[in-house]
Design a protein around this motif. Structure first.
Motif, PDB file in Angstrom:
ATOM      1  N   ILE A 208      36.827  57.685  48.567  1.00  0.00           N
ATOM      2  CA  ILE A 208      35.473  57.175  48.768  1.00  0.00           C
ATOM      3  C   ILE A 208      35.478  55.818  49.466  1.00  0.00           C
ATOM      4  O   ILE A 208      34.616  55.534  50.292  1.00  0.00           O
ATOM      5  CB  ILE A 208      34.659  57.131  47.459  1.00  0.00           C
ATOM      6  N   ASP A 209      36.455  54.974  49.169  1.00  0.00           N
ATOM      7  CA  ASP A 209      36.505  53.667  49.827  1.00  0.00           C
ATOM      8  C   ASP A 209      36.673  53.807  51.330  1.00  0.00           C
ATOM      9  O   ASP A 209      35.996  53.129  52.109  1.00  0.00           O
ATOM     10  CB  ASP A 209      37.627  52.813  49.230  1.00  0.00           C
TER      11      ASP A 209
ATOM     12  N   GLU B  76      30.763  45.612  45.909  1.00  0.00           N
ATOM     13  CA  GLU B  76      30.443  44.948  47.184  1.00  0.00           C
ATOM     14  C   GLU B  76      30.291  45.928  48.348  1.00  0.00           C
ATOM     15  O   GLU B  76      29.624  45.637  49.337  1.00  0.00           O
ATOM     16  CB  GLU B  76      31.487  43.875  47.515  1.00  0.00           C
ATOM     17  N   LYS B  77      30.893  47.116  48.246  1.00  0.00           N
ATOM     18  CA  LYS B  77      30.774  48.126  49.303  1.00  0.00           C
ATOM     19  C   LYS B  77      29.539  49.005  49.139  1.00  0.00           C
ATOM     20  O   LYS B  77      29.191  49.745  50.041  1.00  0.00           O
ATOM     21  CB  LYS B  77      32.011  49.031  49.311  1.00  0.00           C
ATOM     22  N   GLY B  78      28.923  48.954  47.962  1.00  0.00           N
ATOM     23  CA  GLY B  78      27.787  49.823  47.679  1.00  0.00           C
ATOM     24  C   GLY B  78      28.172  51.049  46.882  1.00  0.00           C
ATOM     25  O   GLY B  78      27.394  51.993  46.764  1.00  0.00           O
ATOM     26  N   ILE B  79      29.369  51.049  46.313  1.00  0.00           N
ATOM     27  CA  ILE B  79      29.848  52.188  45.524  1.00  0.00           C
ATOM     28  C   ILE B  79      29.547  51.939  44.048  1.00  0.00           C
ATOM     29  O   ILE B  79      29.909  50.891  43.506  1.00  0.00           O
ATOM     30  CB  ILE B  79      31.364  52.402  45.710  1.00  0.00           C
ATOM     31  N   TRP B  80      28.907  52.923  43.423  1.00  0.00           N
ATOM     32  CA  TRP B  80      28.665  52.850  41.985  1.00  0.00           C
ATOM     33  C   TRP B  80      29.840  53.516  41.293  1.00  0.00           C
ATOM     34  O   TRP B  80      30.152  54.676  41.539  1.00  0.00           O
ATOM     35  CB  TRP B  80      27.358  53.546  41.634  1.00  0.00           C
TER      36      TRP B  80
ATOM     37  N   LEU C  76      30.698  61.034  47.609  1.00  0.00           N
ATOM     38  CA  LEU C  76      31.220  60.871  46.260  1.00  0.00           C
ATOM     39  C   LEU C  76      32.674  61.280  46.166  1.00  0.00           C
ATOM     40  O   LEU C  76      33.130  62.134  46.927  1.00  0.00           O
ATOM     41  CB  LEU C  76      30.370  61.632  45.240  1.00  0.00           C
ATOM     42  N   LYS C  77      33.371  60.643  45.247  1.00  0.00           N
ATOM     43  CA  LYS C  77      34.796  60.919  45.040  1.00  0.00           C
ATOM     44  C   LYS C  77      34.948  62.288  44.426  1.00  0.00           C
ATOM     45  O   LYS C  77      34.372  62.592  43.391  1.00  0.00           O
ATOM     46  CB  LYS C  77      35.384  59.842  44.119  1.00  0.00           C
TER      47      LYS C  77
END
Length: 123
Positions: free
Chosen positions: A71-72, A95-99, A120-121
């Motif tokens: 996901i990153d 900081e990337k917008g990933i929950w 999504l992962k």
């Protein structure tokens, strides 16, 4: 009645050409246009129909999810392509917008019509 029917999904947009550019160029999906309709050709062989709607209102829920191994990396690539990630007050994102909360790591973004999509992962 529908046990052996190969169903497919679809959603509306306000501008088919903007959608074609976004899904085809920004996201890199294979797309085709036929009879004023856009088809997103995704892995697995089930196409997604995208259709224009005159009195269009964006969906308030996620219409399309893209599972990924990393996901990153996916978020970094989308950000580099100009995609902006959504942030929701009830779900604190990094900081990337990933929950990275309960369930899979996920990041939401919108198409040019305002429809909500996610990456999504997987697993």
């Amino acid at each position: 009645m529908f046990r052996n029917t190969e169903a497919f999904s679809g959603f509306a947009v306000d501008d088919l050409q903007k959608a074609k550019q976004f899904y085809g160029e920004t996201l890199g999906l294979r797309v085709s246009e036929e009879n004023g309709l856009l088809f997103l050709h995704i892995a697995g062989g089930r196409d997604i129909l995208v259709y224009p709607k005159d009195d269009y209102t964006p969906a308030t829920y996620t219409v399309l999810n893209f599972p990924v191994d990393d996901i990153d990396q996916a978020v970094d690539q989308l950000t580099a392509s100009g995609v902006t990630f959504e942030r929701y007050p009830q779900m604190e994102a990094d900081e990337k917008g990933i929950w990275r909360g309960e369930g899979p790591d996920i990041a939401w973004f919108k198409d040019p019509a305002g429809n909500i999509l996610s990456v999504l992962k997987e697993g």
